[in-house]
Design a protein around this motif. Sequence first.
Motif, PDB file in Angstrom:
ATOM      1  N   THR A 155       5.757   8.070  -5.640  1.00 11.94           N
ATOM      2  CA  THR A 155       5.647   9.203  -6.561  1.00 11.94           C
ATOM      3  C   THR A 155       6.926   9.317  -7.375  1.00 11.94           C
ATOM      4  O   THR A 155       7.966   8.767  -7.006  1.00 11.94           O
TER       5      THR A 155
ATOM      6  N   THR B 159       1.099   2.644  -9.189  1.00 12.38           N
ATOM      7  CA  THR B 159      -0.249   2.405  -8.677  1.00 12.38           C
ATOM      8  C   THR B 159      -0.794   1.084  -9.205  1.00 12.38           C
ATOM      9  O   THR B 159      -1.411   0.304  -8.460  1.00 12.38           O
TER      10      THR B 159
ATOM     11  N   ARG C  18       0.804  -1.222   0.000  1.00 19.55           N
ATOM     12  CA  ARG C  18       0.000   0.000   0.000  1.00 19.55           C
ATOM     13  C   ARG C  18       0.836   1.271   0.000  1.00 19.55           C
ATOM     14  O   ARG C  18       0.484   2.255  -0.678  1.00 19.55           O
ATOM     15  N   HIS C  19       1.920   1.257   0.767  1.00 17.31           N
ATOM     16  CA  HIS C  19       2.688   2.493   0.929  1.00 17.31           C
ATOM     17  C   HIS C  19       3.945   2.536   0.069  1.00 17.31           C
ATOM     18  O   HIS C  19       4.119   3.462  -0.724  1.00 17.31           O
TER      19      HIS C  19
ATOM     20  N   GLU D  54       1.891   4.280  -2.865  1.00 15.94           N
ATOM     21  CA  GLU D  54       2.010   5.720  -2.665  1.00 15.94           C
ATOM     22  C   GLU D  54       3.302   6.268  -3.264  1.00 15.94           C
ATOM     23  O   GLU D  54       3.715   7.390  -2.959  1.00 15.94           O
TER      24      GLU D  54
ATOM     25  N   THR E  35       4.070   7.314 -11.977  1.00 13.52           N
ATOM     26  CA  THR E  35       3.167   7.261 -10.819  1.00 13.52           C
ATOM     27  C   THR E  35       2.031   6.282 -11.064  1.00 13.52           C
ATOM     28  O   THR E  35       1.673   5.480 -10.190  1.00 13.52           O
TER      29      THR E  35
END
Length: 305
Positions: A213, A229, A206-207, A211, A225
Amino acid sequence: MNKITPLHKRGDPWFDDGNIVLVPEDSSIAFKVHRDFLSRHSEIFKSMFELPTPTSEVPLLDDCQVVPMYDLPFELSNLIKALYDGTGPLEDFLYTAGILRLSTKYFITRLRIQAIQHLVQTTSHIHMSILYMSSTSLGRTNVQVIIPSVLYFLTLYHLSDLLSGNHVKLQVDHPSCPSADLSPQDLQAYTIMYQERIQIILRFIRHTCGERTAVHGCQSSVTCTKAFTRVSSRLSRTWRVRTGPLSYMVQVSDEVAEHDGICGPCKRPFRQDVTTLREDIWRRLPSVVGMSSWEELTKNDMPKP
Protein backbone atom coordinates in the motif's frame (compact mmCIF):
# COMPACT_ATOMS: atom_id res chain seq x y z
CA MET A 1 67.53 -57.14 6.62
CA ASN A 2 65.45 -54.14 5.51
CA LYS A 3 63.23 -54.61 2.52
CA ILE A 4 64.28 -52.41 -0.42
CA THR A 5 61.21 -51.33 -2.36
CA PRO A 6 61.29 -50.97 -6.15
CA LEU A 7 62.18 -47.54 -7.44
CA HIS A 8 59.09 -45.35 -7.73
CA LYS A 9 58.44 -42.35 -9.88
CA ARG A 10 59.44 -39.22 -8.02
CA GLY A 11 56.34 -37.24 -7.27
CA ASP A 12 55.98 -33.55 -6.53
CA PRO A 13 57.20 -32.71 -3.97
CA TRP A 14 60.41 -34.70 -3.69
CA PHE A 15 63.05 -33.23 -1.38
CA ASP A 16 66.53 -34.70 -1.74
CA ASP A 17 67.20 -33.96 1.94
CA GLY A 18 63.91 -35.53 3.04
CA ASN A 19 63.97 -38.43 5.49
CA ILE A 20 60.70 -40.26 4.86
CA VAL A 21 58.91 -41.43 1.70
CA LEU A 22 55.14 -41.50 1.32
CA VAL A 23 53.71 -43.93 -1.23
CA PRO A 24 49.97 -43.85 -2.03
CA GLU A 25 48.31 -47.26 -2.27
CA ASP A 26 48.36 -48.89 -5.72
CA SER A 27 50.54 -46.08 -7.02
CA SER A 28 53.95 -45.88 -8.65
CA ILE A 29 54.41 -42.32 -7.37
CA ALA A 30 56.37 -41.52 -4.21
CA PHE A 31 56.87 -38.31 -2.22
CA LYS A 32 60.06 -37.72 -0.25
CA VAL A 33 59.40 -35.29 2.57
CA HIS A 34 60.53 -34.31 6.06
CA ARG A 35 59.16 -36.35 8.93
CA ASP A 36 59.40 -33.62 11.58
CA PHE A 37 57.81 -30.98 9.35
CA LEU A 38 54.70 -33.03 8.63
CA SER A 39 54.51 -34.20 12.24
CA ARG A 40 54.50 -30.61 13.45
CA HIS A 41 51.43 -29.85 11.35
CA SER A 42 49.46 -33.02 12.02
CA GLU A 43 49.14 -35.26 15.06
CA ILE A 44 47.87 -37.97 12.73
CA PHE A 45 51.06 -37.83 10.66
CA LYS A 46 53.10 -37.83 13.84
CA SER A 47 51.35 -40.93 15.13
CA MET A 48 51.70 -42.70 11.78
CA PHE A 49 55.42 -42.06 11.62
CA GLU A 50 55.94 -43.22 15.20
CA LEU A 51 54.20 -46.58 14.80
CA PRO A 52 56.68 -49.27 15.82
CA THR A 53 57.76 -51.56 13.01
CA PRO A 54 60.25 -54.40 13.29
CA THR A 55 63.55 -53.11 11.94
CA SER A 56 63.92 -56.04 9.60
CA GLU A 57 60.55 -55.31 7.99
CA VAL A 58 60.90 -51.57 7.44
CA PRO A 59 60.70 -50.95 3.66
CA LEU A 60 63.23 -48.48 2.36
CA LEU A 61 63.30 -46.26 -0.69
CA ASP A 62 66.19 -43.92 -1.41
CA ASP A 63 67.55 -44.91 2.03
CA CYS A 64 64.38 -43.63 3.73
CA GLN A 65 61.53 -45.40 5.49
CA VAL A 66 58.49 -45.92 3.26
CA VAL A 67 55.07 -45.12 4.70
CA PRO A 68 52.06 -46.40 2.73
CA MET A 69 49.29 -43.82 2.31
CA TYR A 70 45.67 -44.55 1.47
CA ASP A 71 44.98 -41.41 -0.52
CA LEU A 72 44.81 -40.36 -4.14
CA PRO A 73 48.32 -39.33 -5.31
CA PHE A 74 46.92 -36.12 -6.80
CA GLU A 75 45.26 -35.04 -3.55
CA LEU A 76 48.17 -36.11 -1.36
CA SER A 77 50.55 -34.11 -3.54
CA ASN A 78 48.37 -31.02 -3.23
CA LEU A 79 48.09 -31.41 0.53
CA ILE A 80 51.84 -31.71 1.06
CA LYS A 81 52.58 -28.75 -1.22
CA ALA A 82 49.95 -26.69 0.62
CA LEU A 83 51.73 -27.45 3.90
CA TYR A 84 55.11 -26.42 2.54
CA ASP A 85 54.15 -23.54 0.25
CA GLY A 86 50.64 -22.48 1.25
CA THR A 87 47.37 -23.32 -0.45
CA GLY A 88 47.27 -23.32 -4.22
CA PRO A 89 44.46 -22.33 -6.61
CA LEU A 90 41.48 -22.26 -4.25
CA GLU A 91 39.39 -20.95 -7.14
CA ASP A 92 39.81 -24.46 -8.58
CA PHE A 93 36.83 -25.99 -6.86
CA LEU A 94 37.89 -29.62 -7.08
CA TYR A 95 41.36 -28.74 -5.79
CA THR A 96 39.79 -27.10 -2.75
CA ALA A 97 37.47 -30.07 -2.19
CA GLY A 98 40.51 -32.38 -2.12
CA ILE A 99 42.36 -30.13 0.33
CA LEU A 100 39.28 -30.09 2.56
CA ARG A 101 38.99 -33.87 2.56
CA LEU A 102 42.61 -34.59 3.46
CA SER A 103 43.05 -31.70 5.88
CA THR A 104 40.04 -33.09 7.73
CA LYS A 105 41.36 -36.63 7.63
CA TYR A 106 44.77 -35.62 9.00
CA PHE A 107 43.50 -32.96 11.43
CA ILE A 108 45.32 -30.06 9.76
CA THR A 109 43.19 -27.24 11.13
CA ARG A 110 44.80 -24.34 9.27
CA LEU A 111 44.26 -25.82 5.80
CA ARG A 112 40.79 -27.06 6.68
CA ILE A 113 39.66 -23.60 7.79
CA GLN A 114 41.17 -21.96 4.71
CA ALA A 115 39.29 -24.39 2.47
CA ILE A 116 36.01 -23.87 4.32
CA GLN A 117 36.38 -20.09 4.24
CA HIS A 118 36.74 -20.22 0.48
CA LEU A 119 33.88 -22.65 -0.03
CA VAL A 120 31.39 -20.59 1.99
CA GLN A 121 32.01 -17.76 -0.46
CA THR A 122 31.31 -19.94 -3.49
CA THR A 123 28.41 -18.56 -5.50
CA SER A 124 28.37 -20.85 -8.54
CA HIS A 125 25.18 -22.92 -8.50
CA ILE A 126 26.73 -26.01 -10.05
CA HIS A 127 29.78 -25.76 -7.81
CA MET A 128 27.42 -25.70 -4.86
CA SER A 129 25.78 -28.84 -6.24
CA ILE A 130 29.11 -30.60 -6.65
CA LEU A 131 30.12 -29.47 -3.18
CA TYR A 132 27.06 -31.13 -1.69
CA MET A 133 27.76 -34.35 -3.57
CA SER A 134 31.35 -34.18 -2.42
CA SER A 135 30.64 -33.41 1.22
CA THR A 136 27.97 -36.10 1.59
CA SER A 137 29.17 -38.87 -0.70
CA LEU A 138 32.94 -38.74 -0.66
CA GLY A 139 34.05 -36.01 1.66
CA ARG A 140 33.33 -37.28 5.15
CA THR A 141 34.45 -33.79 6.13
CA ASN A 142 31.65 -33.01 8.61
CA VAL A 143 31.46 -29.41 7.39
CA GLN A 144 28.06 -28.10 8.43
CA VAL A 145 28.34 -24.38 7.70
CA ILE A 146 28.14 -24.90 3.94
CA ILE A 147 25.09 -27.18 3.95
CA PRO A 148 22.20 -24.65 4.17
CA SER A 149 23.44 -22.49 1.28
CA VAL A 150 24.45 -25.56 -0.72
CA LEU A 151 20.96 -27.01 -0.34
CA TYR A 152 19.42 -23.70 -1.35
CA PHE A 153 21.37 -23.65 -4.61
CA LEU A 154 20.94 -27.39 -5.11
CA THR A 155 17.15 -26.95 -5.28
CA LEU A 156 17.56 -24.79 -8.38
CA TYR A 157 18.18 -28.07 -10.23
CA HIS A 158 15.60 -30.73 -10.97
CA LEU A 159 16.00 -33.73 -8.72
CA SER A 160 15.97 -36.09 -11.69
CA ASP A 161 19.00 -34.28 -13.14
CA LEU A 162 20.88 -34.56 -9.86
CA LEU A 163 20.11 -38.24 -9.46
CA SER A 164 21.19 -39.03 -13.00
CA GLY A 165 24.49 -37.20 -12.46
CA ASN A 166 24.62 -36.27 -16.13
CA HIS A 167 25.50 -32.61 -15.70
CA VAL A 168 28.72 -31.76 -17.50
CA LYS A 169 30.36 -30.61 -14.27
CA LEU A 170 29.69 -34.00 -12.68
CA GLN A 171 31.25 -35.83 -15.62
CA VAL A 172 34.64 -34.13 -15.48
CA ASP A 173 37.50 -36.62 -15.59
CA HIS A 174 39.19 -35.44 -12.42
CA PRO A 175 40.61 -37.41 -9.45
CA SER A 176 38.55 -35.36 -6.99
CA CYS A 177 35.26 -35.42 -8.88
CA PRO A 178 32.60 -36.81 -6.49
CA SER A 179 29.85 -39.34 -6.87
CA ALA A 180 26.33 -38.19 -7.70
CA ASP A 181 24.74 -40.52 -5.14
CA LEU A 182 22.35 -38.94 -2.63
CA SER A 183 21.30 -40.59 0.62
CA PRO A 184 17.69 -40.67 1.90
CA GLN A 185 18.66 -37.89 4.33
CA ASP A 186 19.96 -35.81 1.43
CA LEU A 187 16.72 -36.31 -0.48
CA GLN A 188 14.66 -35.28 2.54
CA ALA A 189 16.71 -32.11 3.07
CA TYR A 190 16.49 -31.30 -0.64
CA THR A 191 12.69 -31.67 -0.60
CA ILE A 192 12.23 -29.50 2.49
CA MET A 193 14.46 -26.74 1.12
CA TYR A 194 12.81 -26.97 -2.31
CA GLN A 195 9.35 -26.44 -0.81
CA GLU A 196 10.57 -23.55 1.32
CA ARG A 197 12.20 -21.85 -1.66
CA ILE A 198 8.94 -21.97 -3.62
CA GLN A 199 6.99 -20.63 -0.65
CA ILE A 200 9.45 -17.75 -0.27
CA ILE A 201 8.88 -16.71 -3.88
CA LEU A 202 5.09 -16.94 -3.61
CA ARG A 203 4.96 -14.99 -0.34
CA PHE A 204 7.14 -12.29 -1.85
CA ILE A 205 4.97 -11.96 -4.96
CA ARG A 206 1.62 -12.12 -3.18
CA HIS A 207 2.32 -10.22 0.01
CA THR A 208 5.45 -8.09 -0.28
CA CYS A 209 4.42 -6.87 -3.74
CA GLY A 210 0.70 -7.64 -4.17
CA GLU A 211 -0.46 -6.30 -0.80
CA ARG A 212 1.76 -3.23 -0.91
CA THR A 213 0.00 0.00 0.00
CA ALA A 214 1.04 3.59 -0.40
CA VAL A 215 3.23 5.03 2.33
CA HIS A 216 2.83 8.31 4.20
CA GLY A 217 3.85 11.11 1.88
CA CYS A 218 2.95 9.18 -1.28
CA GLN A 219 2.36 11.46 -4.22
CA SER A 220 -0.54 9.38 -5.57
CA SER A 221 -1.73 6.53 -3.36
CA VAL A 222 -4.18 5.10 -5.88
CA THR A 223 -1.64 5.10 -8.69
CA CYS A 224 1.13 3.52 -6.60
CA THR A 225 -1.14 0.86 -5.10
CA LYS A 226 -2.38 -0.15 -8.55
CA ALA A 227 1.19 -0.20 -9.87
CA PHE A 228 2.32 -2.63 -7.15
CA THR A 229 -0.74 -4.80 -7.87
CA ARG A 230 0.20 -4.93 -11.54
CA VAL A 231 3.80 -5.78 -10.67
CA SER A 232 2.59 -8.65 -8.48
CA SER A 233 0.26 -9.89 -11.23
CA ARG A 234 3.05 -9.91 -13.80
CA LEU A 235 5.46 -11.67 -11.44
CA SER A 236 2.91 -14.37 -10.64
CA ARG A 237 2.69 -15.18 -14.37
CA THR A 238 6.38 -15.08 -15.19
CA TRP A 239 8.29 -16.65 -12.28
CA ARG A 240 9.87 -20.06 -12.91
CA VAL A 241 10.46 -23.12 -10.77
CA ARG A 242 14.22 -22.61 -11.01
CA THR A 243 13.97 -19.01 -9.79
CA GLY A 244 16.31 -18.20 -6.92
CA PRO A 245 14.33 -15.91 -4.59
CA LEU A 246 17.27 -13.97 -3.15
CA SER A 247 18.53 -12.76 -6.52
CA TYR A 248 14.95 -12.51 -7.81
CA MET A 249 14.08 -10.01 -5.09
CA VAL A 250 17.00 -7.79 -6.05
CA GLN A 251 15.86 -7.81 -9.68
CA VAL A 252 12.30 -6.87 -8.70
CA SER A 253 13.58 -4.13 -6.39
CA ASP A 254 15.60 -2.68 -9.26
CA GLU A 255 12.57 -2.84 -11.56
CA VAL A 256 10.41 -1.00 -9.03
CA ALA A 257 13.11 1.66 -8.66
CA GLU A 258 12.78 2.34 -12.40
CA HIS A 259 8.96 2.08 -12.51
CA ASP A 260 7.38 5.29 -13.81
CA GLY A 261 4.07 4.58 -12.10
CA ILE A 262 5.49 4.43 -8.57
CA CYS A 263 6.55 7.58 -6.75
CA GLY A 264 9.88 8.09 -5.00
CA PRO A 265 8.47 8.03 -1.43
CA CYS A 266 7.02 4.56 -2.14
CA LYS A 267 10.11 3.20 -3.93
CA ARG A 268 12.57 3.84 -1.11
CA PRO A 269 10.80 1.90 1.68
CA PHE A 270 10.05 -0.93 -0.74
CA ARG A 271 13.78 -1.38 -1.44
CA GLN A 272 14.52 -1.27 2.27
CA ASP A 273 11.80 -3.82 3.03
CA VAL A 274 13.18 -6.13 0.34
CA THR A 275 16.68 -5.81 1.79
CA THR A 276 15.39 -6.62 5.27
CA LEU A 277 13.38 -9.56 3.94
CA ARG A 278 16.41 -11.03 2.13
CA GLU A 279 18.53 -10.71 5.26
CA ASP A 280 15.84 -12.42 7.33
CA ILE A 281 15.48 -15.27 4.81
CA TRP A 282 19.23 -15.83 4.81
CA ARG A 283 19.38 -15.69 8.62
CA ARG A 284 16.68 -18.35 8.92
CA LEU A 285 18.00 -20.59 6.14
CA PRO A 286 19.76 -23.14 8.42
CA SER A 287 16.61 -23.60 10.52
CA VAL A 288 14.67 -24.69 7.41
CA VAL A 289 16.51 -28.03 7.54
CA GLY A 290 16.74 -28.15 11.34
CA MET A 291 20.27 -26.84 11.72
CA SER A 292 21.79 -24.38 14.18
CA SER A 293 22.26 -20.69 13.46
CA TRP A 294 24.92 -19.42 11.08
CA GLU A 295 26.86 -18.12 14.07
CA GLU A 296 26.90 -21.52 15.76
CA LEU A 297 27.77 -23.35 12.55
CA THR A 298 30.63 -20.94 11.87
CA LYS A 299 31.90 -21.26 15.42
CA ASN A 300 31.97 -25.06 15.16
CA ASP A 301 33.55 -25.30 11.69
CA MET A 302 35.89 -22.34 11.82
CA PRO A 303 36.89 -21.89 15.46
CA LYS A 304 39.06 -18.90 16.27
CA PRO A 305 42.55 -19.77 17.57
